[in-house]
Design an enzyme around this catalytic site. Structure first.
Site, PDB file in Angstrom:
ATOM      1  N   LYS A  54      -7.073  -9.983   0.320  1.00 37.39           N
ATOM      2  CA  LYS A  54      -5.749 -10.299  -0.619  1.00 37.39           C
ATOM      3  C   LYS A  54      -6.346 -10.368  -1.901  1.00 37.39           C
ATOM      4  CE  LYS A  54      -3.635 -12.915   3.119  1.00 37.39           C
ATOM      5  NZ  LYS A  54      -3.125 -14.119   3.704  1.00 37.39           N
ATOM      6  N   GLN A  98      -4.043 -20.447   2.538  1.00 37.01           N
ATOM      7  CA  GLN A  98      -4.321 -19.898   3.976  1.00 37.01           C
ATOM      8  C   GLN A  98      -4.178 -20.581   5.256  1.00 37.01           C
ATOM      9  OE1 GLN A  98      -4.788 -16.417   4.071  1.00 37.01           O
ATOM     10  NE2 GLN A  98      -5.084 -16.366   6.496  1.00 37.01           N
ATOM     11  N   ASP A 121       4.257 -17.069   0.040  1.00 37.80           N
ATOM     12  CA  ASP A 121       4.067 -16.739   1.444  1.00 37.80           C
ATOM     13  C   ASP A 121       5.545 -17.091   1.924  1.00 37.80           C
ATOM     14  OD1 ASP A 121       2.041 -15.976   2.772  1.00 37.80           O
ATOM     15  OD2 ASP A 121       0.800 -17.842   2.478  1.00 37.80           O
TER      16      ASP A 121
END
Ligand code: GUN
Length: 292
Positions: A54, A98, A121
């Site tokens: 990412k 994450q 997200d």
């Protein structure tokens, strides 16, 4: 006849090139650079790899990334403080925590602490809630589900009126992708571990999205001729012949299903690259919304 292979790598490269142009224009016009903060609290190799990918993808399109690699022993209060500092940092337009977090941390509280405006997200309960309701707009749509729909759109697959079957009901993929299909007027079935006569239900699908994490579970005789398959599964299978000792397969038995489907995503090279492209897109969208 063999199915069209939906090339997520190529489609994501096109999207990343589009994003790069927009990032450059933002810099030229406003002297502003979108920023993504990544928060990693894990010694899992896969999570470390995802975060590294990412950050690399950010650099390639000119998005600044701020990496926070934190010890797995971190307390809930300390992690909350990191998130709050990122919420207050004007150079950060997106915050990605994450998952999964270590067991001693309360994931729900951490995700709920991320500023709604920086929730790239799309995992904040309010964003998920809005996604699940009629005529409510989430600020961000979760990346993998958004990537699945983008693959269908960019392949010219009509969603409206189609029978869509989603395998899996996870918060990260199954549930949100089902909501997106519903908003696009598909007739929707969500299947899970308690679904009876699974192959029979799957055979009804015009569009099949699989996100269960079971290597090659869906066989060639489970699907209707002409189905479009989006395979989100990324399952490592032991393989002594591979120099990593494993290779990746999806939830779908690709070689069997491609002989029946009209279009199908490969694993790897299908949905995976789209998740990252959508994260970049969400970060850019977040930056556009802020005035600073
Ligand atoms: N873990 C697995 N998929 C994801 C994702 O899309 N975002 C985050 N933050 N964690 C994940």
């Amino acid at each position: 006849m063999s199915a069209q292979i939906i090339d997520g790598k190529a489609i994501s490269a096109t999207i990343r090139a589009e994003i790069k142009v927009e990032v450059e224009a933002m810099k030229a016009q406003y002297n502003k650079v979108p920023g993504l903060a990544t928060v990693l609290v894990s010694d899992r190799k896969d999570s470390q790899t995802y975060v590294r990918m990412k950050k690399k993808a950010c650099a390639e399109v000119g998005i600044a990334s701020f990496g926070h690699e934190l010890p797995t022993s971190i307390s809930q209060a300390e992690l909350l403080k990191v998130v709050q500092e990122l919420n207050a940092n004007p150079d950060v337009h997106g915050i990605l925590v994450q998952l999964p977090l270590p067991d001693h941390l309360d994931e729900e509280e951490i995700l709920g602490a991320v500023s709604l405006e920086k929730d790239v997200d799309g995992f904040h309960p309010l964003n998920i809630g809005r996604l699940s309701m009629k005529r409510r707009e989430p600020l961000f749509v979760p990346c993998t589900p958004r990537g699945c729909i983008e693959l269908l759109d960019r392949t010219g697959v009509q969603i409206e009126g189609k029978r869509a079957v989603v395998l899996g009901r996870s918060n990260i993929v199954g549930l949100p992708v089902a909501m997106l299909l519903l908003h696009r007027n598909a007739t929707l079935t969500i299947c899970h571990s308690r679904t009876k006569n699974l192959p029979e239900v799957v055979r009804e699908a015009d569009i099949l999205i699989t996100a269960v994490g079971r290597a090659e579970m869906v066989r060639g005789d489970w699907v209707k001729p002409g189905v479009v398959v989006i395979d989100v599964g990324t399952n490592a299978v032991d393989d002594p012949a591979d120099n990593r000792g494993y290779h990746l397969v999806g939830d779908v038995a690709f070689n069997e299903v491609k002989e029946v489907a009209s279009a199908i995503t490969p694993v790897p090279g299908g949905v995976g690259p789209m998740t990252i492209a959508m994260l970049l897109r969400n970060t850019l969208d977040g930056a556009k919304r802020t005035s600073g």
